[in-house]
Motif scaffolding. Structure first.
Motif, PDB file in Angstrom:
ATOM      1  N   ILE A 186     -18.171  18.798-129.186  1.00  0.00           N
ATOM      2  CA  ILE A 186     -18.976  17.976-131.325  1.00  0.00           C
ATOM      3  C   ILE A 186     -18.604  19.035-131.791  1.00  0.00           C
ATOM      4  O   ILE A 186     -18.646  18.724-132.966  1.00  0.00           O
ATOM      5  CB  ILE A 186     -20.634  17.768-130.649  1.00  0.00           C
ATOM      6  CG1 ILE A 186     -20.832  16.698-129.519  1.00  0.00           C
ATOM      7  CG2 ILE A 186     -21.620  17.735-131.744  1.00  0.00           C
ATOM      8  CD1 ILE A 186     -22.620  15.928-128.661  1.00  0.00           C
ATOM      9  N   MET A 204     -24.326  10.851-134.670  1.00  0.00           N
ATOM     10  CA  MET A 204     -23.455  11.166-134.039  1.00  0.00           C
ATOM     11  C   MET A 204     -22.921  11.670-132.773  1.00  0.00           C
ATOM     12  O   MET A 204     -22.389  11.508-132.315  1.00  0.00           O
ATOM     13  CB  MET A 204     -21.853  10.774-135.238  1.00  0.00           C
ATOM     14  CG  MET A 204     -22.387  10.148-136.220  1.00  0.00           C
ATOM     15  SD  MET A 204     -22.253   8.229-136.085  1.00  0.00           S
ATOM     16  CE  MET A 204     -20.407   8.139-135.250  1.00  0.00           C
ATOM     17  N   LEU A 223     -21.993   9.647-129.055  1.00  0.00           N
ATOM     18  CA  LEU A 223     -21.056   9.934-128.912  1.00  0.00           C
ATOM     19  C   LEU A 223     -20.918  10.202-127.007  1.00  0.00           C
ATOM     20  O   LEU A 223     -21.326   9.856-125.959  1.00  0.00           O
ATOM     21  CB  LEU A 223     -20.303  10.808-129.167  1.00  0.00           C
ATOM     22  CG  LEU A 223     -19.165  10.749-128.128  1.00  0.00           C
ATOM     23  CD1 LEU A 223     -18.229  10.029-128.657  1.00  0.00           C
ATOM     24  CD2 LEU A 223     -18.357  12.893-129.124  1.00  0.00           C
ATOM     25  N   SER A 224     -22.484  11.642-127.127  1.00  0.00           N
ATOM     26  CA  SER A 224     -22.672  12.216-125.661  1.00  0.00           C
ATOM     27  C   SER A 224     -23.444  10.792-124.951  1.00  0.00           C
ATOM     28  O   SER A 224     -22.944  10.862-123.382  1.00  0.00           O
ATOM     29  CB  SER A 224     -23.113  13.673-126.045  1.00  0.00           C
ATOM     30  OG  SER A 224     -24.460  13.453-126.028  1.00  0.00           O
ATOM     31  N   MET A 243     -22.926   8.046-124.263  1.00  0.00           N
ATOM     32  CA  MET A 243     -22.136   6.795-123.646  1.00  0.00           C
ATOM     33  C   MET A 243     -22.321   7.758-121.989  1.00  0.00           C
ATOM     34  O   MET A 243     -21.652   6.484-121.571  1.00  0.00           O
ATOM     35  CB  MET A 243     -21.105   6.250-124.194  1.00  0.00           C
ATOM     36  CG  MET A 243     -21.326   6.813-126.182  1.00  0.00           C
ATOM     37  SD  MET A 243     -21.568   4.126-126.056  1.00  0.00           S
ATOM     38  CE  MET A 243     -19.966   3.868-125.753  1.00  0.00           C
ATOM     39  N   VAL A 247     -13.055   6.062-123.323  1.00  0.00           N
ATOM     40  CA  VAL A 247     -14.452   6.701-123.991  1.00  0.00           C
ATOM     41  C   VAL A 247     -14.850   7.096-122.697  1.00  0.00           C
ATOM     42  O   VAL A 247     -15.257   8.394-122.627  1.00  0.00           O
ATOM     43  CB  VAL A 247     -14.980   5.229-124.754  1.00  0.00           C
ATOM     44  CG1 VAL A 247     -16.840   6.147-124.738  1.00  0.00           C
ATOM     45  CG2 VAL A 247     -14.891   4.323-125.822  1.00  0.00           C
ATOM     46  N   VAL A 256     -16.002  11.099-122.593  1.00  0.00           N
ATOM     47  CA  VAL A 256     -16.801  11.478-122.684  1.00  0.00           C
ATOM     48  C   VAL A 256     -17.571  11.723-121.123  1.00  0.00           C
ATOM     49  O   VAL A 256     -17.795  13.190-121.257  1.00  0.00           O
ATOM     50  CB  VAL A 256     -18.134  10.778-123.457  1.00  0.00           C
ATOM     51  CG1 VAL A 256     -18.185  10.641-124.911  1.00  0.00           C
ATOM     52  CG2 VAL A 256     -18.351   9.271-122.065  1.00  0.00           C
TER      53      VAL A 256
END
Lengths: 277, 378, 319
Positions: free
Chosen positions: A128, A138, A142-143, A145, C44, C48
């Motif tokens: 990040i 944001m 993102l995290s 997910m 993705v 992540v």
């Protein structure tokens, strides 16, 4: 026999009453506390003598709570939308197309949903920061997910499997490509599934604490759980419990309303994921 | 309008072969029926033609074009599924128009085709309804309508009447027969019901365990079955089979023993058969005659009488223990337990050798070659 | 025997080895599409989950710090050695395991009782089921704060009630007192998570065939015996899955402890400890090692979950 049935019924209702009191009391107590202004808080009464909204005002004065709520909404909605989109197409492949490694991939997806969040914390922090998303919504989107995506993929795959084969074949004969099949034949039928999955993912994103705590810095970037956990008072030693309770109630009521409305769907969604595997 | 040819077509699922080397010609403008017991591979064969399953080996052409590697939409086929598979969220109109819209037709052209199909099937008043608002028979018609609008070279039907109740099935069968005349297209139809096969088909393909047993017109299969299986499959009630021995072999006759001690000379091409060979005598219930008429007579005791009103089926235990069914008129006075005599006309008899293969009959039945514009292979 | 088919026009039948079809255009098209559809999701997920995990494991072999992430050196297994001899770490491990075992046990038993109650066909059970969802719906942080207030040593209602009914003789510091804080935490978790267990068990109970119970009733068997000899064995598979699922969750716990008791040694879970090292003490290497250790434990448990649950990976549905 009759006596036994009556005894059974009485026992049932006693048990039910006990259960209801047990589950509802903390929330009830929070409401009561939130309505006690000033020093009334320190009196233990089961209903405030002079109910007042002071604490509710105090919540919004002490921190940018409205902004916090907005942050939570933005992050949760964005995460859910993204996850559902990615999961929709992925679940078609995982649920209806035979290919080598399908079973392994599903297993990996399930495995990811089991990660302890702290296990990716340092790596995620580095990522990040490198993307310049620290203290930014944001970064949270993102995290998040990492737990919403596996969940939505898993549940939607289960739903996709259930759709009738002949329907898909009729579409194939009609000349539909897989994309058309997903968007124009299956998607309209998956409304309830998407709603349920989306709702559960939304609640999970809304509740998330660790990442939000670690990846945000300033007050106006915080989400609701972090804001509530870090409510500070004027004095260093005494927490403003009235405000904290008010904030709790503000956040909980809409969630409860949502959950009550979608009760059945939520229950079936939860159990579909876990019990049936 | 098109022909479909299959050459050496095989299909395996995993390691198991389901279709064993099928050679078939499906003629233009005809309704060909694939019929056989469950698991015989008829649906699989249909799906191979549709392109919903891959051909493991062999060649298939539609209208002269090799289609092994073509996806369904490029084969020029349309399919009516057993469960109709209508799109639940679309109206009847949209269901029928879907395929055409995907092919980027003009709105006017699509509209014209949909309405024409609706007119043929008499579902014009249902165009705005959703499938869940329709009855079984109506959904059937919409499914057929969806197939018609594509103007395919070949129509494929996968047991379309199986999901309907008996009365509706009869009605729809007649409508399908009319449709066949109206559309003049190549049709392949799968069913397990031999009545549907007999009444609808120009040509019947009888399948068993992934093999083609016989191909021919309905009456050809009725009068000239090639083996025991086809003989027993076509016609209801089943043909009577009597195990017996050919005591005497002539050039075009075989003399067989019949229950009760007598013998009968049955006309058949006996080439290659030795006296004393085991044979199966086949004769249909509707060809047996009550009483003494016939080239030989059997005696037996009736154990079950089935009265249908217009006709009666008597189940008779003949000497030697085998049982026989005879069809008599609705007013037949026979009762269970009675002793009866049954006449057997030799000309209606079939003979099968010990491997179950039929001996060719001497005379070809005049109707057997009816309605056969091209010859059959198989 | 004539044929309408012209053998001269067509090539000889190609014979492919039995069972290995390269697939018609349809199968190939579907497989291609499937791979394209999967790609974004997989990318993705790798980004992540895969990458950060790999980095965390990598960091555990370094001496990285939070303020100076780029410049670090590999120090081998040193962090793990320190971890192995750190009494606070092992206290955290014990806390987590103790918490998990006790919590899940209570939740299972309590959940079973409530599920059996809900399974009875009596009016008002809809209300009961709705009430059950309340603890589940409330965010963990909020629950922690609500109970934190109830546990308050001076003004908390719990002390008030317990004193009133004579359960205790003086107010207790439920959160501050190290002897009591773990139980306070467990009590909140039980409150929050029993509904989930209840729902899972209830779903399993409702799948049971009714005839078994009717037969038992006709035979006049004692209901308690029916429970142990009939019900329990039948729902055991689903119950096992639920228990392992919950245990996995319990081992990962962070939110509740952090908000209720902070970094207190008496209750810190492995997650709390790891994060403290990472963020508060800025020791990325050490914190990552702790995180990795936790990850391995969870991974072992996940394998158990997948095996025992016999989770269906290659289910039917469109070949």
């Amino acid at each position: 026999m009759q006596a036994r049935r009556i005894a059974g019924r009485v026992l049932f209702y006693l048990l039910a009453a006990a259960i209801i009191v047990y589950t509802v009391f903390p929330f009830y107590w929070a409401i009561v506390s939130s309505l006690k202004a000033g020093s009334a808080l320190f009196q233990v009464e089961f209903w405030p003598a002079n109910p007042a909204w002071d604490n509710y005002a105090g919540v919004f004065r002490g921190q940018p709570f409205a902004r916090n709520i907005l942050n939570s909404v933005v992050v949760s909605v964005a995460v859910v939308a993204l996850s559902l989109f990615l999961a929709l197409t992925a679940s078609y492949a995982l649920g209806r197309v035979q290919f080598r490694g399908r079973g392994t991939l599903l297993m990996v997806v399930l495995g990811v949903s089991m990660f302890p969040q702290v296990a990716v914390l340092s790596g995620m922090f580095e990522l990040i920061r490198w993307l310049g998303l620290y203290n930014n919504l944001m970064g949270l989107i993102l995290s998040y997910m990492i737990f919403t995506l596996p969940f939505t993929v898993w549940v939607l795959t289960t739903f996709m499997r259930e759709l009738p084969k002949e329907l898909e074949e009729a579409a194939i004969v009609d000349g539909a490509s897989p994309w058309v099949i997903i968007t124009r034949v299956f998607l309209p039928l998956m409304g309830p599934a998407l709603a349920t999955t989306g709702l559960l993912a939304f609640i999970a994103a809304w509740n998330e604490f660790l990442f939000a705590l670690t990846f945000t810095l300033s007050n106006d970037m915080r989400t609701v759980p972090v804001a509530i956990a870090l409510i500070t008072g004027t004095s260093q030693f005494e927490l403003p419990w009235g405000n904290i309770m008010a904030a709790s109630v503000i956040v909980t009521v809409p969630l409860l309303v949502l959950v009550m409305i979608f009760q059945r769907k939520i229950v079936s969604g939860l159990t579909a994921g876990a019990v049936k595997g | 309008m098109a022909t479909v040819t299959l050459r050496g077509v095989r299909k395996s699922f995993g390691g198991m072969e389901i279709i064993h080397g099928v050679d078939l010609d499906i003629d233009d403008n005809e309704l060909t029926v694939f019929v056989g017991p469950s698991g015989c591979g008829k649906s699989t064969l249909l799906r191979l033609i549709a392109g919903l399953e891959d051909i493991t080996s062999g060649e298939m052409t539609i209208d002269g074009v090799r289609v092994n590697d073509l996806p369904p939409k490029e084969r020029g086929i349309s399919m009516v599924f057993q469960s109709y598979a209508l799109y639940p969220h679309m109206s009847v109109y949209d269901n029928m128009a879907f395929g055409l819209k995907l092919a980027n037709g003009s709105k006017d052209a699509i509209d014209a085709k949909v309405r024409e199909a609706a007119r043929i099937l008499q579902i014009e008043n249902l165009l705005t309804r959703k499938p869940r608002e329709l009855s079984g028979g109506q959904r059937q018609r919409v499914a057929i309508g969806r197939a018609i609008v594509r103007e395919p070279k070949v129509f494929l039907f996968d047991e379309p009447l199986s999901n309907l109740d008996a009365a509706l099935r009869v009605q729809m069968r007649i409508e399908l027969a009319k449709l066949k005349e109206d559309l003049s297209a190549t049709m392949v139809y799968v069913t397990h019901d031999q009545v549907e096969a007999m009444t609808l088909a120009n040509k019947i393909v009888v399948l068993r365990a992934g093999h083609v047993e016989q191909v021919g017109s309905p009456l050809e299969l009725y009068h000239h079955p090639r083996n025991l299986f086809v003989a027993g499959f076509i016609g209801s009630p089943k043909m009577n089979f009597l195990e017996t021995v050919a005591s005497d072999i002539g050039r075009d006759t075989a003399t067989v023993k019949i229950p009760g001690g007598g013998t009968m000379a049955v006309p058949a091409r006996t080439a290659g058969m030795a006296p004393g060979a085991k044979v199966t005598l086949g004769v249909r219930p509707e060809h047996l005659v009550p009483g003494e008429e016939g080239d030989s007579v059997m005696e037996g005791r009736v154990f079950v009488v089935e009265r249908l009103g217009g006709e009666t089926y008597c189940h008779v235990r003949v000497d030697g223990g085998q049982s026989v069914v005879i069809r008599t008129g609705g007013d037949s006075p026979v009762n269970p337990g009675e002793q009866v005599r049954i006449g057997v006309p030799a000309a209606t008899c079939h003979l099968f050798d010990r491997d179950g293969i039929a001996l060719d009959r001497v005379e070809r039945h005049p109707l057997a070659d009816l309605d056969m514009p091209r010859s059959a292979t198989g | 025997m004539t044929t309408a088919f012209d053998t001269n026009r067509l090539p000889a039948p190609r014979v492919t080895p039995a069972g290995r079809s390269k697939g018609s255009a349809l199968t190939r098209q579907r497989r291609r599409a499937a791979l394209i559809f999967l790609a974004p999701m997989v990318i993705v997920l790798a980004l992540v989950a895969g990458w950060p995990l790999a980095r965390t494991i990598y960091f555990s072999f370094t001496d990285a710090t939070l303020y100076n992430l780029e410049y670090h050196e590999l120090i081998g297994f040193l962090n793990f050695y320190y971890l192995a001899v750190d009494p606070q770490w092992w206290r955290a491990v014990w806390n987590t395991v103790f918490f998990a075992v006790v919590s899940v046990s209570i939740e299972t038993i309590l959940g079973m009782v409530i599920a059996l109650t809900l399974n009875a066909h009596m009016p008002g059970r809809g209300l009961l089921r709705a009430a059950m969802l309340i603890p589940w719906a409330i965010p963990t942080v909020v629950s922690a704060q609500m109970w934190g207030w109830m546990y308050h040593d001076l003004y908390g209602v719990i002390n008030e009630i317990f004193l009133g009914i004579g359960l205790i003789d003086r107010p207790h510091a439920w959160i501050a007192d190290p002897a009591l804080s773990m139980y306070a935490v467990i009590a909140v978790d039980v409150w929050k998570t029993t509904p989930f267990m209840t729902l899972l068990i209830l779903a399993a109970l409702q799948l049971l065939p009714g005839e078994v119970y009717e037969a038992a009733r006709v035979d006049g068997i004692n209901p308690v015996k029916v429970f142990f000899k009939v019900t329990l064995p039948l729902i055991k598979p689903a119950l096992m899955v639920a228990i392992i699922f919950r245990t996995l969750d319990a081992l990962r716990i962070f939110d509740l402890m952090y908000v209720l008791t902070g970094n207190s040694r008496a209750t810190a879970s492995m997650s709390v400890y790891a994060r403290q090292q990472l963020v508060d003490f800025q020791d990325v290497g050490y914190g990552s090692a702790a995180s990795t250790f936790l990850f391995l434990i969870i991974a072992a448990f996940t394998v158990i979950y997948i095996t025992v649950g016999k989770v269906n990976f290659d289910g039917q549905g469109g070949k």
